[in-house]
Scaffold this motif. Structure first.
Motif, PDB file in Angstrom:
ATOM      1  N   MET A   1       0.836  -1.199   0.000  1.00  7.97           N
ATOM      2  CA  MET A   1       0.000   0.000   0.000  1.00  7.97           C
ATOM      3  C   MET A   1       0.872   1.250   0.000  1.00  7.97           C
ATOM      4  N   ILE A   2       0.541   2.196  -0.865  1.00  3.25           N
ATOM      5  CA  ILE A   2       1.244   3.478  -0.889  1.00  3.25           C
ATOM      6  C   ILE A   2       0.676   4.345   0.227  1.00  3.25           C
ATOM      7  N   GLU A   3       1.518   4.740   1.153  1.00  5.62           N
ATOM      8  CA  GLU A   3       1.055   5.509   2.297  1.00  5.62           C
ATOM      9  C   GLU A   3       0.986   6.998   1.980  1.00  5.62           C
ATOM     10  N   PHE A   4       0.181   7.698   2.746  1.00  8.74           N
ATOM     11  CA  PHE A   4      -0.041   9.125   2.542  1.00  8.74           C
ATOM     12  C   PHE A   4       1.059   9.909   3.261  1.00  8.74           C
ATOM     13  N   ASN A   5       1.824  10.643   2.496  1.00  7.78           N
ATOM     14  CA  ASN A   5       2.925  11.422   3.061  1.00  7.78           C
ATOM     15  C   ASN A   5       2.599  12.903   2.969  1.00  7.78           C
ATOM     16  N   CYS A   6       2.199  13.480   4.085  1.00  6.77           N
ATOM     17  CA  CYS A   6       1.829  14.898   4.110  1.00  6.77           C
ATOM     18  C   CYS A   6       2.407  15.528   5.372  1.00  6.77           C
ATOM     19  N   TYR A  25      -2.303  11.191  -5.301  1.00  5.94           N
ATOM     20  CA  TYR A  25      -2.127  10.125  -4.317  1.00  5.94           C
ATOM     21  C   TYR A  25      -3.115   8.991  -4.561  1.00  5.94           C
ATOM     22  N   ALA A  26      -4.391   9.329  -4.731  1.00  2.00           N
ATOM     23  CA  ALA A  26      -5.411   8.304  -4.959  1.00  2.00           C
ATOM     24  C   ALA A  26      -5.133   7.526  -6.234  1.00  2.00           C
ATOM     25  N   GLU A  27      -4.755   8.232  -7.288  1.00  2.00           N
ATOM     26  CA  GLU A  27      -4.490   7.562  -8.565  1.00  2.00           C
ATOM     27  C   GLU A  27      -3.262   6.672  -8.489  1.00  2.00           C
ATOM     28  N   ALA A  28      -2.262   7.074  -7.706  1.00  4.26           N
ATOM     29  CA  ALA A  28      -1.092   6.220  -7.513  1.00  4.26           C
ATOM     30  C   ALA A  28      -1.487   4.920  -6.824  1.00  4.26           C
ATOM     31  N   GLN A  29      -2.407   5.018  -5.863  1.00  2.00           N
ATOM     32  CA  GLN A  29      -2.882   3.810  -5.194  1.00  2.00           C
ATOM     33  C   GLN A  29      -3.653   2.915  -6.164  1.00  2.00           C
ATOM     34  N   VAL A  30      -4.486   3.512  -7.012  1.00  2.00           N
ATOM     35  CA  VAL A  30      -5.232   2.724  -7.997  1.00  2.00           C
ATOM     36  C   VAL A  30      -4.264   1.994  -8.922  1.00  2.00           C
ATOM     37  N   GLY A  31      -3.222   2.698  -9.371  1.00  2.00           N
ATOM     38  CA  GLY A  31      -2.239   2.079 -10.246  1.00  2.00           C
ATOM     39  C   GLY A  31      -1.479   0.951  -9.571  1.00  2.00           C
ATOM     40  N   ASP A  32      -1.251   1.094  -8.278  1.00  2.00           N
ATOM     41  CA  ASP A  32      -0.566   0.051  -7.516  1.00  2.00           C
ATOM     42  C   ASP A  32      -1.488  -1.136  -7.276  1.00  2.00           C
ATOM     43  N   TYR A  33      -2.777  -0.859  -7.138  1.00  2.00           N
ATOM     44  CA  TYR A  33      -3.783  -1.893  -6.880  1.00  2.00           C
ATOM     45  C   TYR A  33      -4.090  -2.691  -8.151  1.00  2.00           C
ATOM     46  N   LYS A  34      -4.471  -1.987  -9.216  1.00  2.00           N
ATOM     47  CA  LYS A  34      -4.771  -2.631 -10.492  1.00  2.00           C
ATOM     48  C   LYS A  34      -4.384  -1.672 -11.606  1.00  2.00           C
ATOM     49  N   VAL A  50     -10.802  -1.168  -0.602  1.00  2.00           N
ATOM     50  CA  VAL A  50     -10.637  -0.683   0.768  1.00  2.00           C
ATOM     51  C   VAL A  50     -10.212  -1.812   1.703  1.00  2.00           C
ATOM     52  N   GLU A  51     -10.783  -3.002   1.509  1.00  2.00           N
ATOM     53  CA  GLU A  51     -10.466  -4.116   2.402  1.00  2.00           C
ATOM     54  C   GLU A  51      -9.130  -4.765   2.076  1.00  2.00           C
ATOM     55  N   SER A  52      -8.865  -5.034   0.789  1.00  2.00           N
ATOM     56  CA  SER A  52      -7.671  -5.797   0.430  1.00  2.00           C
ATOM     57  C   SER A  52      -6.441  -4.927   0.214  1.00  2.00           C
ATOM     58  N   TYR A  53      -6.642  -3.698  -0.284  1.00  2.00           N
ATOM     59  CA  TYR A  53      -5.478  -2.836  -0.540  1.00  2.00           C
ATOM     60  C   TYR A  53      -5.189  -1.920   0.645  1.00  2.00           C
ATOM     61  N   LEU A  54      -6.215  -1.232   1.155  1.00  2.63           N
ATOM     62  CA  LEU A  54      -5.989  -0.354   2.303  1.00  2.63           C
ATOM     63  C   LEU A  54      -5.915  -1.134   3.611  1.00  2.63           C
ATOM     64  N   ASN A  55      -6.334  -2.396   3.580  1.00  4.92           N
ATOM     65  CA  ASN A  55      -6.340  -3.254   4.778  1.00  4.92           C
ATOM     66  C   ASN A  55      -7.227  -2.686   5.887  1.00  4.92           C
ATOM     67  N   PHE A 126      -9.660   6.868   6.057  1.00  2.00           N
ATOM     68  CA  PHE A 126      -8.773   5.847   6.617  1.00  2.00           C
ATOM     69  C   PHE A 126      -7.330   6.056   6.155  1.00  2.00           C
ATOM     70  N   ALA A 127      -7.163   6.357   4.870  1.00  6.96           N
ATOM     71  CA  ALA A 127      -5.813   6.488   4.308  1.00  6.96           C
ATOM     72  C   ALA A 127      -5.145   7.802   4.680  1.00  6.96           C
TER      73      ALA A 127
END
Length: 271
Positions: A1-6, A25-34, A50-55, A126-127
């Motif tokens: 999971m790509i974490e939020f760095n702010c 940030y959201a789009e980077a997570q989507v790209g990492d997910y699928k 949300v369940e499998s990628y963000l845990n 959550f993220a």
């Protein structure tokens, strides 16, 4: 999971971040997910993401409506909290652990894309917000918020510009931008919508609506926009209202009068 760095945050932990940063940030997570979701327009399974990628642990409950007429659609729990839920028509307080996401059962029964958006919205809390409020690196004021409760009037829409925003307004807006970007990432959304706009007769791919139409003279504008909204909703599994807000956010729909554009577009931070 790509974490939020702010690193830039307010005293209570609210991120200080612009729309473009949240989108990226959201789009980077989507790209990492699928990765394919950034190549071809299509629907993401928000619950699985949300369940499998963000845990995150998602629980569907009948959230008890404390204030009549102000239904709560979702809750993200920052610290262990007692939440009133409906059981046999009565309110029962249940303990939910930190990190839990609660989605109202009535929301899950809807078929208009609202459930998708609500789940992704809570995923944004959550993220982006949970790490600052869950007890890690606590500042004095951070210890006061154990959960964030999201009502229907806070979801999908732009926040009001006619008053000073609160930190809660900023957090809800950030979660809305995150949710829209998870469901409608710009790498596919922008070219897809521009093609629809061009088909409607706008050569530059940006839909222009008349700023004043007192006599309903521009009927074609309404017809074309409805058709575009329906196509986006069908393709991405969102509501038409969410589609229109994201179109404006991405600079794909505007008024003839620049003064009527949303504040964040006037500031030049839209695509």
């Amino acid at each position: 999971m790509i974490e939020f760095n702010c690193p830039n945050r307010k005293y209570d932990g609210t991120p200080v971040v612009c729309d473009l940063e949240v989108m990226a940030y959201a789009e980077a997570q989507v790209g990492d997910y699928k990765p394919d979701l950034l190549k071809t327009p299509g629907k993401i399974n928000a619950l699985h993401f949300v369940e499998s990628y963000l845990n995150a642990a998602v629980d569907v409950q009948g959230i008890y409506n404390i204030i009549p007429g102000m239904g709560i659609n979702g809750i993200t729990v920052f610290k262990d909290a007692m939440i009133p839920v409906r059981e046999d028509g009565k309110s029962v307080s249940k303990l939910f652990p930190a990190g839990a996401i609660i989605i109202d059962s009535d929301v899950m029964d809807r078929e208009d894309g609202f459930a998708q958006f609500t789940i992704a919205h809570e995923g944004g809390h959550f993220a982006m917000h949970y790490p600052a409020f869950c007890g890690q690196d606590i500042l004095a004021a951070r210890n006061t918020m154990d959960k964030i409760m999201c009502r229907s009037n806070m979801l999908e829409t732009d926040r009001p510009e006619n008053r000073k925003w609160t930190d809660r307004d900023f957090m809800e807006h950030q979660a809305n931008v995150y949710a829209a970007s998870i469901l409608m990432p710009r790498p596919t959304f922008v070219p897809f919508v521009m093609a629809l706009n061009k088909k409607a007769g706008y050569r530059d791919g940006i839909f222009v609506r008349p700023s004043i139409d007192p006599f309903f003279q521009y009927r074609d504008w309404y017809v074309f926009l409805d058709e575009i909204g329906q196509k986006i909703a069908e393709t991405y599994g969102v509501s038409e209202s969410a589609a229109f807000v994201h179109m404006k956010r991405c600079g794909l729909i505007r008024t003839e009068d620049p003064k009527e554009l949303p504040l964040y577009i006037r500031r030049g931070i839209a695509v």
